[in-house]
Enzyme design. Structure first.
Site, PDB file in Angstrom:
ATOM      1  N   TYR A 144       0.866  -1.187   0.000  1.00 32.20           N
ATOM      2  CA  TYR A 144       0.000   0.000   0.000  1.00 32.20           C
ATOM      3  C   TYR A 144       0.894   1.224   0.000  1.00 32.20           C
ATOM      4  O   TYR A 144       1.871   1.287   0.751  1.00 32.20           O
ATOM      5  CB  TYR A 144      -0.900   0.002   1.235  1.00 32.20           C
ATOM      6  CG  TYR A 144      -1.739   1.252   1.408  1.00 32.20           C
ATOM      7  CD1 TYR A 144      -1.455   2.170   2.416  1.00 32.20           C
ATOM      8  CD2 TYR A 144      -2.828   1.516   0.576  1.00 32.20           C
ATOM      9  CE1 TYR A 144      -2.223   3.309   2.586  1.00 32.20           C
ATOM     10  CE2 TYR A 144      -3.609   2.659   0.736  1.00 32.20           C
ATOM     11  CZ  TYR A 144      -3.302   3.556   1.747  1.00 32.20           C
ATOM     12  OH  TYR A 144      -4.063   4.690   1.915  1.00 32.20           O
ATOM     13  N   ASP A 239       9.383   2.798  -1.128  1.00 32.81           N
ATOM     14  CA  ASP A 239       8.394   3.510  -0.314  1.00 32.81           C
ATOM     15  C   ASP A 239       8.704   3.188   1.152  1.00 32.81           C
ATOM     16  O   ASP A 239       8.322   2.136   1.662  1.00 32.81           O
ATOM     17  CB  ASP A 239       6.976   3.078  -0.695  1.00 32.81           C
ATOM     18  CG  ASP A 239       5.948   3.764   0.184  1.00 32.81           C
ATOM     19  OD1 ASP A 239       4.740   3.541  -0.016  1.00 32.81           O
ATOM     20  OD2 ASP A 239       6.350   4.513   1.102  1.00 32.81           O
ATOM     21  N   LYS A 267       5.244   9.657   8.192  1.00 37.08           N
ATOM     22  CA  LYS A 267       5.121   9.130   9.563  1.00 37.08           C
ATOM     23  C   LYS A 267       6.201   9.679  10.505  1.00 37.08           C
ATOM     24  O   LYS A 267       6.114  10.812  10.970  1.00 37.08           O
ATOM     25  CB  LYS A 267       5.117   7.595   9.527  1.00 37.08           C
ATOM     26  CG  LYS A 267       3.889   7.026   8.767  1.00 37.08           C
ATOM     27  CD  LYS A 267       3.879   5.521   8.742  1.00 37.08           C
ATOM     28  CE  LYS A 267       2.835   4.963   7.793  1.00 37.08           C
ATOM     29  NZ  LYS A 267       1.480   4.923   8.349  1.00 37.08           N
TER      30      LYS A 267
HETATM   31  P1  KE4 Z   1      -0.478   8.491   4.378  1.00 45.78           P
HETATM   32  O1  KE4 Z   1      -1.061   9.168   3.148  1.00 45.78           O
HETATM   33  O2  KE4 Z   1      -1.513   7.671   5.129  1.00 45.78           O
HETATM   34  O3  KE4 Z   1       0.311   9.452   5.275  1.00 45.78           O
HETATM   35  O4  KE4 Z   1       0.639   7.465   3.868  1.00 45.78           O
HETATM   36  C1  KE4 Z   1       0.274   6.475   2.932  1.00 45.78           C
HETATM   37  C2  KE4 Z   1       1.265   5.336   3.017  1.00 45.78           C
HETATM   38  C3  KE4 Z   1       2.247   5.227   2.034  1.00 45.78           C
HETATM   39  N1  KE4 Z   1       3.161   4.240   2.065  1.00 45.78           N
HETATM   40  C4  KE4 Z   1       3.155   3.318   3.063  1.00 45.78           C
HETATM   41  C5  KE4 Z   1       4.196   2.231   3.055  1.00 45.78           C
HETATM   42  C6  KE4 Z   1       2.185   3.381   4.093  1.00 45.78           C
HETATM   43  O5  KE4 Z   1       2.192   2.455   5.082  1.00 45.78           O
HETATM   44  C7  KE4 Z   1       1.225   4.405   4.073  1.00 45.78           C
HETATM   45  C8  KE4 Z   1       0.135   4.516   5.118  1.00 45.78           C
HETATM   46  N2  KE4 Z   1       0.066   3.465   6.068  1.00 45.78           N
HETATM   47  C9  KE4 Z   1      -1.234   3.232   6.690  1.00 45.78           C
HETATM   48  C10 KE4 Z   1      -1.069   2.094   7.698  1.00 45.78           C
HETATM   49  N3  KE4 Z   1      -1.076   0.840   7.068  1.00 45.78           N
HETATM   50  C11 KE4 Z   1      -1.805   4.459   7.308  1.00 45.78           C
HETATM   51  C12 KE4 Z   1      -3.019   4.231   8.189  1.00 45.78           C
HETATM   52  C13 KE4 Z   1      -4.270   4.771   7.572  1.00 45.78           C
HETATM   53  O6  KE4 Z   1      -4.474   4.598   6.359  1.00 45.78           O
HETATM   54  O7  KE4 Z   1      -5.052   5.370   8.340  1.00 45.78           O
END
Ligand code: KE4
Length: 428
Positions: A144, A239, A267
């Site tokens: 993801y 990523d 993060k």
């Molecule tokens: P954000 O747009 O949520 O800040 O980041 C997206 C993203 C991109 N790349 C990786 C490897 C990620 O894990 C994420 C976001 N992770 C999720 C948790 N699995 C965020 C939690 C959520 O969607 O509320």
């Protein structure tokens, strides 16, 4: 355990906010319960609106590696706030955080700040497409990268190598430009590259997959991606939104010794405030507006409060011994949970990379999405709810990662392992 106030707040939220949450996974849907509404947090603990206290292994999905309410981070944000929250103009803090990131992450010579991981990956892909003049991208099942259209795509059925939308609202014409390979399978990558010769701009990969549960790269996988991308003129994007500054100060690329062309971050580098970033080789990054023609922008990009929280966080992480101590805690709790499952005669497949860990509810090895998706998600839901009753707050989905912080204590870890022992027996 009483969750009355959380449930009332959830009902109220659902009238104003779609699904009652501002991000779907928070809704606890896959564990069949109402989410807890959190009132406050400190160190390794979160407190919900009903006064319950939990040992926190979500850590805001990764950012809170130093623990909640770290005094240095609070002080940094407070000091910044009184000077102004946002100017829409360059500030020195942005250069300070940029240089901390550049000094830490092997692939990054220049970096652009944004406000989320999604913005980081979306922008990195546009930059890769603009730099190579190619339109197709490749991702991996189970990984993801945020919710940009090009990345909400799943593999086409059967022999179709083109992607299909993984969400309504993603146009088929956009999805078909995204190819999907299988994690830990270089053969699947090679066959897609051969079928789409000279038309793939980038391969984006989580160097440690954290969004199908925690799935480590197999020996040679990352090195193989590096070789394929070098030979084919494809931009390799790691990523590291989740793994960056998590599995090592320099991220998974430092841990495994494989250097991508670009890296996305998020993060942890915001210390709990909204930050994302993408960076890489100078000659790629300089193609970005205004130094180059590839457009990317953001009102709150490099926001002073977020920069201050990020700088304070990275200054904590670079202290000698930080990751060694985290590794010892992580090993103890992950091994303890795995032993608790074995002793209860309950089959799980346990994985861990640094302070990212996971218990897959399956007896077989998990190394990609197809093996992860075989997990017994109903059993996981029972375990999750049982652990919650024992005061342990895990991610509310089998396909997420647990995180440990520097604030977790020996007592927290002992309590967690004891809770797991009780819960595995309970669900057996
Ligand atoms: P954000 O747009 O949520 O800040 O980041 C997206 C993203 C991109 N790349 C990786 C490897 C990620 O894990 C994420 C976001 N992770 C999720 C948790 N699995 C965020 C939690 C959520 O969607 O509320």
């Amino acid at each position: 355990m009483n969750h009355e106030r959380s449930s009332i707040l959830f009902q109220q939220a659902k009238t104003s906010i779609p699904g009652g949450v501002n991000s779907p996974v928070r809704a606890f849907k896959s564990v069949g319960a109402d989410p807890l509404f959190i009132k406050k947090a400190s160190g390794s603990h979160i407190h919900d609106e009903d006064g319950n206290v939990f040992i926190d292994y979500v850590g805001s999905w990764g950012p809170m590696i130093a623990g909640h309410c770290h005094p240095d981070i609070i002080a940094a944000v407070q000091d910044t706030m009184v000077s102004g929250a946002s100017f829409g103009a360059p500030t020195e803090r942005e250069t300070i955080l940029a240089n901390l990131v550049i000094d830490a992450v092997p692939s990054i010579e220049m970096v652009r700040m944004v406000s989320s991981g999604t913005e980081a990956t979306m922008s990195a892909i546009r930059l890769a497409r603009g730099y190579t003049g190619r339109d197709k991208i490749m991702k991996f099942s189970g990984c993801y990268h945020g919710h940009a259209d090009s990345l909400l795509v799943k593999a086409g059925s059967g022999a179709a190598t083109f992607g299909v939308p993984d969400s309504p609202g993603v146009p088929a014409d956009v999805a078909r430009l995204t190819l999907t390979a299988e994690y830990n399978s270089l053969d699947s990558v090679r066959s897609l590259v051969a079928a789409h010769k000279n038309s793939i701009a980038c391969i984006i990969v989580e160097p440690v997959a954290g969004n199908m549960g925690t799935v480590p790269p197999r020996e040679g996988f990352l090195e193989g991606l590096r070789e394929i991308c070098t030979n084919e003129g494809i931009i390799l994007i790691f990523d590291e939104v989740m793994s960056g500054f998590r599995v090592a100060y320099g991220g998974a690329q430092a841990l495994f010794g494989v250097t991508p062309d670009m890296t996305t971050l998020g993060k942890i580098i915001g210390g709990g405030l909204p930050v994302g970033a993408f960076g890489g080789k100078r000659d790629i990054m300089e193609k970005l507006s205004p130094s180059g023609g590839i457009y990317q922008a953001g009102t709150l990009s490099g926001n002073p409060l977020a920069m201050s929280a990020g700088i304070a966080t990275l200054n904590i992480l670079k202290q000698p011994g930080f990751y060694k101590a985290l590794e010892e805690k992580s090993r103890t709790v992950a091994d303890g949970i795995a032993k608790a499952a074995r002793d209860a005669g309950y089959p799980i497949y346990a994985t861990r990379v640094g302070s990212m860990f996971c218990a897959f509810f399956t007896s077989g090895e998990v190394f990609d999405w197809s093996t992860a998706s075989r997990c017994d998600t109903k059993a996981f839901a029972k375990y999750f709810l049982a652990m919650l009753d024992e005061g342990v707050y895990l991610a509310p989905s089998q396909f997420e990662t647990a995180f440990i912080s520097a604030a977790h204590t020996e007592s927290d870890i002992e309590k967690t392992i004891a809770a797991a022992a009780k819960c595995f027996k309970q669900i057996s």
